[in-house]
Design a protein around this motif. Sequence first.
Motif, PDB file in Angstrom:
ATOM      1  N   PRO A 183      33.180 -60.382  -8.484  1.00  0.00           N
ATOM      2  CA  PRO A 183      33.926 -59.146  -8.726  1.00  0.00           C
ATOM      3  C   PRO A 183      35.021 -58.843  -7.704  1.00  0.00           C
ATOM      4  O   PRO A 183      36.051 -58.276  -8.063  1.00  0.00           O
ATOM      5  CB  PRO A 183      32.843 -58.066  -8.682  1.00  0.00           C
ATOM      6  N   ASP A 184      34.829 -59.211  -6.441  1.00  0.00           N
ATOM      7  CA  ASP A 184      35.829 -58.910  -5.412  1.00  0.00           C
ATOM      8  C   ASP A 184      36.992 -59.899  -5.357  1.00  0.00           C
ATOM      9  O   ASP A 184      38.005 -59.626  -4.729  1.00  0.00           O
ATOM     10  CB  ASP A 184      35.177 -58.899  -4.021  1.00  0.00           C
ATOM     11  N   SER A 185      36.863 -61.045  -6.001  1.00  0.00           N
ATOM     12  CA  SER A 185      37.849 -62.117  -5.813  1.00  0.00           C
ATOM     13  C   SER A 185      39.278 -61.706  -6.148  1.00  0.00           C
ATOM     14  O   SER A 185      40.205 -61.992  -5.384  1.00  0.00           O
ATOM     15  CB  SER A 185      37.461 -63.358  -6.611  1.00  0.00           C
ATOM     16  N   GLN A 186      39.498 -61.056  -7.277  1.00  0.00           N
ATOM     17  CA  GLN A 186      40.868 -60.680  -7.655  1.00  0.00           C
ATOM     18  C   GLN A 186      41.456 -59.695  -6.656  1.00  0.00           C
ATOM     19  O   GLN A 186      42.604 -59.826  -6.236  1.00  0.00           O
ATOM     20  CB  GLN A 186      40.910 -60.089  -9.064  1.00  0.00           C
ATOM     21  N   GLU A 187      40.666 -58.715  -6.236  1.00  0.00           N
ATOM     22  CA  GLU A 187      41.179 -57.746  -5.270  1.00  0.00           C
ATOM     23  C   GLU A 187      41.419 -58.391  -3.912  1.00  0.00           C
ATOM     24  O   GLU A 187      42.409 -58.091  -3.238  1.00  0.00           O
ATOM     25  CB  GLU A 187      40.247 -56.550  -5.123  1.00  0.00           C
TER      26      GLU A 187
ATOM     27  N   ALA B   9      32.628 -59.341   5.661  1.00  0.00           N
ATOM     28  CA  ALA B   9      33.788 -60.054   6.196  1.00  0.00           C
ATOM     29  C   ALA B   9      34.002 -61.326   5.386  1.00  0.00           C
ATOM     30  O   ALA B   9      33.047 -62.070   5.138  1.00  0.00           O
ATOM     31  CB  ALA B   9      33.565 -60.407   7.666  1.00  0.00           C
ATOM     32  N   VAL B  10      35.234 -61.552   4.943  1.00  0.00           N
ATOM     33  CA  VAL B  10      35.564 -62.758   4.188  1.00  0.00           C
ATOM     34  C   VAL B  10      36.805 -63.402   4.788  1.00  0.00           C
ATOM     35  O   VAL B  10      37.583 -62.754   5.496  1.00  0.00           O
ATOM     36  CB  VAL B  10      35.789 -62.470   2.687  1.00  0.00           C
ATOM     37  N   THR B  11      36.987 -64.676   4.463  1.00  0.00           N
ATOM     38  CA  THR B  11      38.149 -65.415   4.952  1.00  0.00           C
ATOM     39  C   THR B  11      38.800 -66.179   3.811  1.00  0.00           C
ATOM     40  O   THR B  11      38.128 -66.892   3.065  1.00  0.00           O
ATOM     41  CB  THR B  11      37.748 -66.418   6.057  1.00  0.00           C
ATOM     42  N   MET B  12      40.106 -66.002   3.705  1.00  0.00           N
ATOM     43  CA  MET B  12      40.921 -66.818   2.805  1.00  0.00           C
ATOM     44  C   MET B  12      41.301 -68.060   3.597  1.00  0.00           C
ATOM     45  O   MET B  12      41.913 -67.953   4.664  1.00  0.00           O
ATOM     46  CB  MET B  12      42.189 -66.060   2.398  1.00  0.00           C
ATOM     47  N   CYS B  13      40.938 -69.222   3.096  1.00  0.00           N
ATOM     48  CA  CYS B  13      41.240 -70.479   3.780  1.00  0.00           C
ATOM     49  C   CYS B  13      42.458 -71.124   3.139  1.00  0.00           C
ATOM     50  O   CYS B  13      42.553 -71.192   1.904  1.00  0.00           O
ATOM     51  CB  CYS B  13      40.055 -71.432   3.704  1.00  0.00           C
TER      52      CYS B  13
ATOM     53  N   PHE C 205      25.676 -63.351  -7.499  1.00  0.00           N
ATOM     54  CA  PHE C 205      26.694 -64.016  -8.314  1.00  0.00           C
ATOM     55  C   PHE C 205      26.552 -65.545  -8.356  1.00  0.00           C
ATOM     56  O   PHE C 205      27.498 -66.281  -8.092  1.00  0.00           O
ATOM     57  CB  PHE C 205      28.099 -63.616  -7.848  1.00  0.00           C
ATOM     58  N   PRO C 206      25.368 -66.038  -8.710  1.00  0.00           N
ATOM     59  CA  PRO C 206      25.173 -67.492  -8.789  1.00  0.00           C
ATOM     60  C   PRO C 206      26.107 -68.119  -9.824  1.00  0.00           C
ATOM     61  O   PRO C 206      26.318 -67.567 -10.903  1.00  0.00           O
ATOM     62  CB  PRO C 206      23.708 -67.636  -9.209  1.00  0.00           C
ATOM     63  N   GLY C 207      26.699 -69.248  -9.448  1.00  0.00           N
ATOM     64  CA  GLY C 207      27.572 -69.989 -10.351  1.00  0.00           C
ATOM     65  C   GLY C 207      28.976 -69.433 -10.493  1.00  0.00           C
ATOM     66  O   GLY C 207      29.810 -70.043 -11.156  1.00  0.00           O
ATOM     67  N   HIS C 208      29.270 -68.308  -9.882  1.00  0.00           N
ATOM     68  CA  HIS C 208      30.614 -67.737  -9.958  1.00  0.00           C
ATOM     69  C   HIS C 208      31.545 -68.458  -8.983  1.00  0.00           C
ATOM     70  O   HIS C 208      31.115 -69.013  -7.978  1.00  0.00           O
ATOM     71  CB  HIS C 208      30.594 -66.256  -9.584  1.00  0.00           C
ATOM     72  N   TYR C 209      32.830 -68.398  -9.289  1.00  0.00           N
ATOM     73  CA  TYR C 209      33.850 -68.935  -8.402  1.00  0.00           C
ATOM     74  C   TYR C 209      34.282 -67.849  -7.424  1.00  0.00           C
ATOM     75  O   TYR C 209      34.141 -66.657  -7.695  1.00  0.00           O
ATOM     76  CB  TYR C 209      35.050 -69.436  -9.200  1.00  0.00           C
ATOM     77  N   GLU C 210      34.855 -68.279  -6.286  1.00  0.00           N
ATOM     78  CA  GLU C 210      35.342 -67.348  -5.268  1.00  0.00           C
ATOM     79  C   GLU C 210      36.615 -67.867  -4.627  1.00  0.00           C
ATOM     80  O   GLU C 210      36.824 -69.076  -4.557  1.00  0.00           O
ATOM     81  CB  GLU C 210      34.306 -67.169  -4.149  1.00  0.00           C
ATOM     82  N   VAL C 211      37.416 -66.922  -4.123  1.00  0.00           N
ATOM     83  CA  VAL C 211      38.641 -67.287  -3.400  1.00  0.00           C
ATOM     84  C   VAL C 211      38.463 -67.151  -1.895  1.00  0.00           C
ATOM     85  O   VAL C 211      39.345 -67.535  -1.145  1.00  0.00           O
ATOM     86  CB  VAL C 211      39.851 -66.436  -3.853  1.00  0.00           C
TER      87      VAL C 211
ATOM     88  N   LEU D  60      35.240 -50.627  -3.611  1.00  0.00           N
ATOM     89  CA  LEU D  60      34.288 -49.982  -4.511  1.00  0.00           C
ATOM     90  C   LEU D  60      33.815 -50.945  -5.590  1.00  0.00           C
ATOM     91  O   LEU D  60      33.099 -50.555  -6.503  1.00  0.00           O
ATOM     92  CB  LEU D  60      34.925 -48.727  -5.124  1.00  0.00           C
ATOM     93  N   GLY D  61      34.190 -52.216  -5.499  1.00  0.00           N
ATOM     94  CA  GLY D  61      33.771 -53.227  -6.458  1.00  0.00           C
ATOM     95  C   GLY D  61      32.527 -53.946  -5.980  1.00  0.00           C
ATOM     96  O   GLY D  61      31.892 -53.571  -5.007  1.00  0.00           O
ATOM     97  N   GLY D  62      32.189 -55.001  -6.666  1.00  0.00           N
ATOM     98  CA  GLY D  62      31.027 -55.791  -6.271  1.00  0.00           C
ATOM     99  C   GLY D  62      29.720 -55.119  -6.640  1.00  0.00           C
ATOM    100  O   GLY D  62      29.649 -54.311  -7.561  1.00  0.00           O
ATOM    101  N   LEU D  63      28.680 -55.437  -5.889  1.00  0.00           N
ATOM    102  CA  LEU D  63      27.356 -54.885  -6.164  1.00  0.00           C
ATOM    103  C   LEU D  63      27.220 -53.435  -5.737  1.00  0.00           C
ATOM    104  O   LEU D  63      26.454 -52.672  -6.308  1.00  0.00           O
ATOM    105  CB  LEU D  63      26.290 -55.712  -5.441  1.00  0.00           C
TER     106      LEU D  63
END
Length: 170
Positions: free
Chosen positions: A149-153, A33-37, A56-62, A101-104
């Motif tokens: 990996p999931d951020s764009q989708e 579960a994720v939330t766009m703020c 994903f250490p150091g990666h950016y996320e939306v 189907l993305g991510g780990l």
Amino acid sequence: MDEWVEQVDERDLVVAVVRRAEAVRRGWLHRIAVTMCRDREGRFLVHRRSGQVSRFPGHYEVAVGGAVAVGESYEAAAARELGEELGVQVPVRLVVKFLSLGGLSPHWLAIHEAVVLGRVRPDGDELVWHDWMTRSELSGFMRRQVFTPDSQEVLSRYVAADRPVPPEEW
């Protein structure tokens, strides 16, 4: 410490309780579960993960989020993760759920939205930087930085759902 999650099938029905690491390693479906703020101006919260996190250490996320615990709803998990990672308690609203189907590993991913009007107090063990960006600023930033990996989708599906929280609900 590894989390316990529910292994689910292609219809998102529970088939077993397993450790998250095993679900990822074996490619078993589980729930995230994720939330766009968004803020009062409609800007998106963007953050950078700590170098100490296991995934994903150091990666950016939306989006802010994580695994749905055993017996927990997607919405409860999204709200819990906001509290743990950003130090905020705000209502979340489901936008869309889909088989990712993305991510780990493959997983069911529920995208929520929340309007954050107060101050964000990130957990420094999880997040090391955050900022609010317009959609245009975020698009440019995503081309220049390394995102999970999931951020764009997640962003694409959120925008395509075209269900932002109306200003009168803030």
